[in-house]
Design a protein around this motif. Structure first.
Motif, PDB file in Angstrom:
ATOM      1  N   THR A 115       0.847  -1.190   0.000  1.00 59.97           N
ATOM      2  CA  THR A 115       0.000   0.000   0.000  1.00 59.97           C
ATOM      3  C   THR A 115       0.881   1.238   0.000  1.00 59.97           C
ATOM      4  OG1 THR A 115      -0.144   0.132   2.411  1.00 59.97           O
ATOM      5  CG2 THR A 115      -1.824  -1.186   1.271  1.00 59.97           C
ATOM      6  N   ARG A 116       0.251   2.365  -0.243  1.00 58.82           N
ATOM      7  CA  ARG A 116       0.942   3.645  -0.222  1.00 58.82           C
ATOM      8  C   ARG A 116       0.077   4.637   0.565  1.00 58.82           C
ATOM      9  NH1 ARG A 116       2.386   6.185  -5.952  1.00 58.82           N
ATOM     10  NH2 ARG A 116       2.820   3.948  -6.294  1.00 58.82           N
ATOM     11  N   ARG A 117       0.623   5.213   1.605  1.00 57.23           N
ATOM     12  CA  ARG A 117      -0.161   6.134   2.429  1.00 57.23           C
ATOM     13  C   ARG A 117      -0.128   7.527   1.802  1.00 57.23           C
ATOM     14  NH1 ARG A 117      -2.984   5.602   6.747  1.00 57.23           N
ATOM     15  NH2 ARG A 117      -3.449   7.341   8.146  1.00 57.23           N
ATOM     16  N   LEU A 118      -1.266   7.948   1.338  1.00 57.67           N
ATOM     17  CA  LEU A 118      -1.405   9.230   0.647  1.00 57.67           C
ATOM     18  C   LEU A 118      -2.710   9.881   1.057  1.00 57.67           C
ATOM     19  CD1 LEU A 118      -0.480   8.079  -2.977  1.00 57.67           C
ATOM     20  CD2 LEU A 118       1.007   9.384  -1.449  1.00 57.67           C
ATOM     21  N   THR A 119      -2.788  11.187   0.859  1.00 58.79           N
ATOM     22  CA  THR A 119      -4.094  11.830   0.985  1.00 58.79           C
ATOM     23  C   THR A 119      -4.945  11.432  -0.221  1.00 58.79           C
ATOM     24  OG1 THR A 119      -3.543  13.838  -0.255  1.00 58.79           O
ATOM     25  CG2 THR A 119      -3.022  13.820   2.130  1.00 58.79           C
ATOM     26  N   THR A 120      -6.222  11.645  -0.111  1.00 61.65           N
ATOM     27  CA  THR A 120      -7.113  11.338  -1.230  1.00 61.65           C
ATOM     28  C   THR A 120      -6.706  12.117  -2.477  1.00 61.65           C
ATOM     29  OG1 THR A 120      -8.914  10.951   0.332  1.00 61.65           O
ATOM     30  CG2 THR A 120      -9.526  11.302  -1.965  1.00 61.65           C
ATOM     31  N   SER A 121      -6.348  13.378  -2.308  1.00 61.00           N
ATOM     32  CA  SER A 121      -5.936  14.209  -3.441  1.00 61.00           C
ATOM     33  C   SER A 121      -4.645  13.698  -4.062  1.00 61.00           C
ATOM     34  CB  SER A 121      -5.761  15.657  -2.996  1.00 61.00           C
ATOM     35  OG  SER A 121      -6.983  16.205  -2.570  1.00 61.00           O
ATOM     36  N   GLN A 122      -3.680  13.358  -3.219  1.00 65.62           N
ATOM     37  CA  GLN A 122      -2.415  12.838  -3.742  1.00 65.62           C
ATOM     38  C   GLN A 122      -2.628  11.538  -4.503  1.00 65.62           C
ATOM     39  OE1 GLN A 122      -0.277  12.524  -0.074  1.00 65.62           O
ATOM     40  NE2 GLN A 122      -0.007  14.750   0.150  1.00 65.62           N
ATOM     41  N   ALA A 123      -3.484  10.702  -3.973  1.00 68.68           N
ATOM     42  CA  ALA A 123      -3.780   9.433  -4.648  1.00 68.68           C
ATOM     43  C   ALA A 123      -4.465   9.664  -5.984  1.00 68.68           C
ATOM     44  CB  ALA A 123      -4.653   8.560  -3.747  1.00 68.68           C
ATOM     45  N   LEU A 124      -5.392  10.618  -6.029  1.00 71.04           N
ATOM     46  CA  LEU A 124      -6.108  10.897  -7.271  1.00 71.04           C
ATOM     47  C   LEU A 124      -5.156  11.427  -8.337  1.00 71.04           C
ATOM     48  CD1 LEU A 124      -8.687  11.120  -8.935  1.00 71.04           C
ATOM     49  CD2 LEU A 124      -9.136  13.333  -7.839  1.00 71.04           C
ATOM     50  N   VAL A 125      -4.298  12.350  -7.970  1.00 64.80           N
ATOM     51  CA  VAL A 125      -3.342  12.903  -8.935  1.00 64.80           C
ATOM     52  C   VAL A 125      -2.422  11.804  -9.462  1.00 64.80           C
ATOM     53  CG1 VAL A 125      -1.363  14.461  -9.177  1.00 64.80           C
ATOM     54  CG2 VAL A 125      -3.451  15.260  -8.058  1.00 64.80           C
ATOM     55  N   SER A 126      -1.936  10.937  -8.592  1.00 64.92           N
ATOM     56  CA  SER A 126      -1.090   9.816  -9.030  1.00 64.92           C
ATOM     57  C   SER A 126      -1.850   8.873  -9.957  1.00 64.92           C
ATOM     58  CB  SER A 126      -0.559   9.046  -7.820  1.00 64.92           C
ATOM     59  OG  SER A 126       0.365   9.813  -7.088  1.00 64.92           O
ATOM     60  N   LEU A 156     -15.396  16.638  -4.379  1.00 65.83           N
ATOM     61  CA  LEU A 156     -14.404  16.251  -3.370  1.00 65.83           C
ATOM     62  C   LEU A 156     -14.558  17.092  -2.110  1.00 65.83           C
ATOM     63  CD1 LEU A 156     -11.339  16.073  -5.789  1.00 65.83           C
ATOM     64  CD2 LEU A 156     -12.742  14.153  -4.991  1.00 65.83           C
ATOM     65  N   PRO A 157     -15.194  16.558  -1.063  1.00 66.21           N
ATOM     66  CA  PRO A 157     -15.282  17.287   0.207  1.00 66.21           C
ATOM     67  C   PRO A 157     -13.894  17.713   0.690  1.00 66.21           C
ATOM     68  CG  PRO A 157     -16.733  15.388   0.242  1.00 66.21           C
ATOM     69  CD  PRO A 157     -15.927  15.274  -1.009  1.00 66.21           C
ATOM     70  N   GLN A 158     -13.844  18.912   1.286  1.00 68.16           N
ATOM     71  CA  GLN A 158     -12.549  19.488   1.663  1.00 68.16           C
ATOM     72  C   GLN A 158     -11.767  18.597   2.625  1.00 68.16           C
ATOM     73  OE1 GLN A 158     -13.090  23.746   2.854  1.00 68.16           O
ATOM     74  NE2 GLN A 158     -15.224  23.281   2.344  1.00 68.16           N
ATOM     75  N   ASP A 159     -12.441  18.080   3.612  1.00 65.45           N
ATOM     76  CA  ASP A 159     -11.719  17.280   4.599  1.00 65.45           C
ATOM     77  C   ASP A 159     -11.243  15.950   4.020  1.00 65.45           C
ATOM     78  OD1 ASP A 159     -14.409  16.599   4.383  1.00 65.45           O
ATOM     79  OD2 ASP A 159     -14.665  16.129   6.516  1.00 65.45           O
ATOM     80  N   VAL A 160     -12.030  15.376   3.142  1.00 65.49           N
ATOM     81  CA  VAL A 160     -11.644  14.112   2.520  1.00 65.49           C
ATOM     82  C   VAL A 160     -10.449  14.312   1.587  1.00 65.49           C
ATOM     83  CG1 VAL A 160     -12.428  12.192   1.065  1.00 65.49           C
ATOM     84  CG2 VAL A 160     -13.986  13.217   2.731  1.00 65.49           C
ATOM     85  N   GLN A 161     -10.387  15.452   0.919  1.00 66.92           N
ATOM     86  CA  GLN A 161      -9.243  15.725   0.046  1.00 66.92           C
ATOM     87  C   GLN A 161      -7.918  15.607   0.797  1.00 66.92           C
ATOM     88  OE1 GLN A 161      -9.180  19.151  -2.642  1.00 66.92           O
ATOM     89  NE2 GLN A 161     -11.393  19.384  -2.382  1.00 66.92           N
ATOM     90  N   ALA A 162      -7.902  16.075   2.048  1.00 66.01           N
ATOM     91  CA  ALA A 162      -6.664  16.107   2.829  1.00 66.01           C
ATOM     92  C   ALA A 162      -6.482  14.884   3.723  1.00 66.01           C
ATOM     93  CB  ALA A 162      -6.635  17.380   3.685  1.00 66.01           C
ATOM     94  N   GLU A 163      -7.466  13.995   3.759  1.00 61.09           N
ATOM     95  CA  GLU A 163      -7.406  12.828   4.642  1.00 61.09           C
ATOM     96  C   GLU A 163      -6.540  11.728   4.035  1.00 61.09           C
ATOM     97  OE1 GLU A 163     -10.529   9.665   6.763  1.00 61.09           O
ATOM     98  OE2 GLU A 163     -11.269  11.476   5.755  1.00 61.09           O
ATOM     99  N   ALA A 164      -5.701  11.094   4.856  1.00 61.13           N
ATOM    100  CA  ALA A 164      -4.798  10.039   4.389  1.00 61.13           C
ATOM    101  C   ALA A 164      -5.428   8.665   4.538  1.00 61.13           C
ATOM    102  CB  ALA A 164      -3.486  10.102   5.145  1.00 61.13           C
ATOM    103  N   TRP A 165      -4.986   7.744   3.688  1.00 66.65           N
ATOM    104  CA  TRP A 165      -5.461   6.356   3.719  1.00 66.65           C
ATOM    105  C   TRP A 165      -4.399   5.487   3.047  1.00 66.65           C
ATOM    106  CZ3 TRP A 165      -7.920   2.729   0.115  1.00 66.65           C
ATOM    107  CH2 TRP A 165      -8.616   1.691   0.769  1.00 66.65           C
ATOM    108  N   ASP A 166      -4.389   4.233   3.359  1.00 60.95           N
ATOM    109  CA  ASP A 166      -3.420   3.307   2.779  1.00 60.95           C
ATOM    110  C   ASP A 166      -3.989   2.746   1.467  1.00 60.95           C
ATOM    111  OD1 ASP A 166      -1.606   3.614   4.917  1.00 60.95           O
ATOM    112  OD2 ASP A 166      -2.781   2.204   6.127  1.00 60.95           O
ATOM    113  N   PHE A 167      -3.616   3.384   0.363  1.00 57.27           N
ATOM    114  CA  PHE A 167      -4.132   2.986  -0.948  1.00 57.27           C
ATOM    115  C   PHE A 167      -3.328   1.810  -1.486  1.00 57.27           C
ATOM    116  CE2 PHE A 167      -5.680   7.285  -0.539  1.00 57.27           C
ATOM    117  CZ  PHE A 167      -6.910   7.267  -1.186  1.00 57.27           C
ATOM    118  N   PRO A 168      -3.988   0.785  -2.008  1.00 57.27           N
ATOM    119  CA  PRO A 168      -3.267  -0.361  -2.563  1.00 57.27           C
ATOM    120  C   PRO A 168      -2.437   0.044  -3.787  1.00 57.27           C
ATOM    121  CG  PRO A 168      -5.612  -0.521  -3.055  1.00 57.27           C
ATOM    122  CD  PRO A 168      -5.458   0.616  -2.098  1.00 57.27           C
ATOM    123  N   GLU A 169      -1.250  -0.501  -3.900  1.00 58.70           N
ATOM    124  CA  GLU A 169      -0.352  -0.151  -4.999  1.00 58.70           C
ATOM    125  C   GLU A 169      -0.978  -0.441  -6.368  1.00 58.70           C
ATOM    126  OE1 GLU A 169       2.402   1.357  -5.316  1.00 58.70           O
ATOM    127  OE2 GLU A 169       3.233   1.493  -3.283  1.00 58.70           O
TER     128      GLU A 169
END
Length: 629
Positions: A7-18, A190-203
């Motif tokens: 997994t990769r720990r990213l914010t929702t926004s970082q994950a979306l951009v990737s 994209l709700p503001q708080d969810v954009q900045a919230e981190a989660w372990d996204f599967p590779e």
């Protein structure tokens, strides 16, 4: 916190951009990047989310700064159209007015069947501090926000309430963007708080995905029925729409038309589907069409629509196809459009369908006398166009003279771009395209303000082409600020600013409807009449363009305009050529009607006279409900 393996720990926004950076399309064995960059205007609704991700990951998505949220969507749409729907741009905006400013662009994209990804900020999913700045509060629904207005104008809409929801939502968004039968605006709120919230996204979420853009062939039974219909036609006509260009089917159409001799008329979106001068090309069709194409349309017994959605301008509000037994055959990738006009449905990719018809109709041609008639009609219309381009109207030039001068100076690969107003109608009638991407007029939504932003999108998508924007003063006043974006990005636009002190198109329509050009001129309110019919306003749009960073050339008269336009084409910076024209110098008539209701009762003679004309034309309207077979 330990990140789980794989997994990769990213914010929702970082994950979306990737994720977006790893999406590709493929058609005919050629691969394209799907999302080539992101326009954005930042506020509290996206600056710490998508904004932070774009800052942190510039290698994933290039960022482009816009000046207006609606304009950046227009630019993205123009980019997608120039890339034949195989690549597009994302657009991010803040919560509230920043988000809703994009709604007009979303409607334009969906109506024109063009892909664009919209990422509006939204209110907090957590609601800890509600009500927030710019939050819509409704006493009957706690889960609605202003972003719900995107639902009816989007082909796919989702609100990402949780980071893990992005896994399915992002994939579905890509599916719609890359489906030629479904594409349009795609909105991920994209709700503001969810954009900045981190989660372990599967590779595996970030692995490269290649979306195959399909070319479905026509079903065998439908093809056989279509061939039977065309073989028994005595006066067939092809109406080519934007789908021909989107599917890269222009060469296939040219071969098919040459082999069969079936004349080809073109819609606004399909204007460049067949080059001017091709033996089968009869020009534009409909309310803004040519008398040549419209005459053949009235005579046609079978009409083959290819990649068209049959807008009312194309059918002259269903009065154009006058043969009482006319039948329609619709080659379209969507069943929705293929079923229109009660047509025989040939659901397929435009190129695959044309090639199938070409093979099945091998050896079949229209009678020689039909070719001769079409050729004679085109020659007669070409003479009218030549006269319109060189009419020497005084004291101010006619708009058609400006178009003639522009066409004379442009290279075949240069792109002429326009949208709402009187210029698109004149372009549809008069322009002589040669390159499939050289004509770019937005007329599905007919959106004032698209022009300059659209020209920017064209230049971004095709930097090796000149992007020539034609814009009237009415549309310029709606949205001119992307001149500054073009300057900032060192992207050269050539903008022809046609000033006629008002709304020329609506003024002419108003006069034809008995409303006497009311409210269509830019003038002072007169103290005596109480109306806006006083002196001309001292507005200087050329000075405004200069203030946005463009070079400006003021031209007075057609000869000075030709010189100024040549200078602009040869220059290296965004240049605006300003010219005043005569708003009453109309171009040749199309001899086709458009259904705009006239007041049924009135004390004005002008209105009652217009109503009589309206009722006469209305009586010729037909439902086109008779089955094709």
């Amino acid at each position: 916190m330990t990140t789980p393996r794989g997994t990769r720990r990213l914010t929702t926004s970082q994950a979306l951009v990737s994720f977006l950076s790893r999406q590709y399309t493929e058609r005919d064995g050629v691969r394209h990047r799907l999302i080539e960059g992101c326009f954005g205007i930042f506020g509290h609704g996206n600056v710490a989310g998508i904004g932070q991700a774009l800052l942190q990951q510039p290698e994933d998505l290039a960022y482009y700064q816009s000046r207006n949220e609606q304009a950046m969507v227009h630019a993205a749409v123009a980019f997608a159209r120039t890339r034949r729907r195989l690549s597009t741009l994302a657009c991010t905006a803040s919560v509230g007015p920043g988000a809703t400013n994009m709604v007009t662009g979303a409607a334009l994209a969906t109506i024109n069947r063009l892909p664009v990804l919209l990422l509006p900020g939204d209110t907090f999913a957590g609601r800890a501090a509600s009500p927030l700045l710019q939050e819509l509060e409704l006493p009957y629904a706690g889960d609605l926000t202003v972003n719900d207005v995107f639902r009816p104008v989007s082909r796919f809409f989702d609100r990402v309430w949780r980071p893990e929801q992005l896994l399915s939502s992002a994939v579905q968004a890509m599916r719609v963007l890359t489906d030629p039968a479904e594409t349009g605006a795609v909105t991920l709120a994209l709700p503001q708080d969810v954009q900045a919230e981190a989660w372990d996204f599967p590779e595996e979420f970030f692995e490269r995905r290649v979306w195959h853009v399909r070319r479905p062939a026509p079903e065998e039974h439908a093809l056989a029925a279509a061939v039977r219909l065309l073989r028994r036609a005595e006066r067939p006509l092809i109406v080519a729409g934007g789908g021909v260009i989107h599917s890269d089917a222009t060469e296939a159409l040219a071969r098919f038309a040459a082999a069969t001799g079936i004349p080809v008329a073109v819609t606004q979106a399909g204007k460049a589907a067949l080059a001017h001068g091709h033996p089968a090309a009869v020009g534009a069709i409909g309310h803004t069409g040519s008398p040549a194409a419209n005459t053949l349309a009235r005579e046609a017994d079978v009409v083959l629509g290819i990649g068209t959605r049959w807008q009312d301008f194309t059918t002259a509000s269903r009065t154009l196809f006058a043969d009482p037994d006319v039948r329609f055959l619709n080659l379209n990738i969507t069943s929705f459009d293929a079923a229109k006009q009660s047509g025989l449905m040939l659901q397929a990719d435009a190129r695959a369908g044309i090639e199938a018809l070409d093979h099945a109709l091998a050896g079949h041609t229209v009678p020689d006398h039909r070719r001769v008639r079409a050729s004679a009609l085109v020659r007669r219309w070409d003479q009218e166009v030549d006269a319109a381009f060189t009419r020497t109207n005084t004291p101010l030039p006619a708009q058609s003279e400006i178009l003639g001068a522009v066409r004379d100076a442009m290279d075949d690969r240069d792109v002429v771009l326009c949208a709402a107003g009187s210029i698109p109608g004149d372009l549809h009638k008069l322009w002589r395209p040669s390159d499939p991407l050289g004509y770019h007029v937005e007329y599905g939504y007919s959106c004032m303000g698209y022009e300059i932003a659209g020209g920017l999108g064209v230049k971004m998508a095709a930097p090796d082409r000149q992007s020539v924007v034609l814009v009237g003063d009415g549309s310029y006043l709606m949205m001119a600020q992307e001149i500054a974006t073009a300057v900032a990005e060192n992207l050269k636009l050539v903008i022809v600013l046609v000033e006629n002190r008002g709304y020329a198109s609506i003024g002419a329509l108003s006069a034809s409807l008995g409303s006497e050009r009311f409210g269509t001129q830019y003038r002072y309110r007169d103290a005596g009449s109480g109306q806006h019919d006083g002196g001309v306003l001292p507005v200087d749009l050329a000075a405004n363009a200069a203030s946005l960073g463009a070079d400006v050339i003021r031209a007075s008269g057609i000869d000075a305009f030709r010189e100024a336009f040549a200078t602009a084409l040869a220059g290296e910076r965004t240049t605006v050529v300003h010219i005043e024209t005569d708003p009453l110098a109309a171009s040749p008539s199309s001899d086709a009607w458009w259904d705009v209701p006239v007041a049924e009762v009135s004390t004005l003679t002008s209105t009652t006279s217009a109503r009589r004309t309206y009722e006469k034309e209305k009586a010729t309207q037909r439902p086109y409900l008779r089955p094709a077979d």
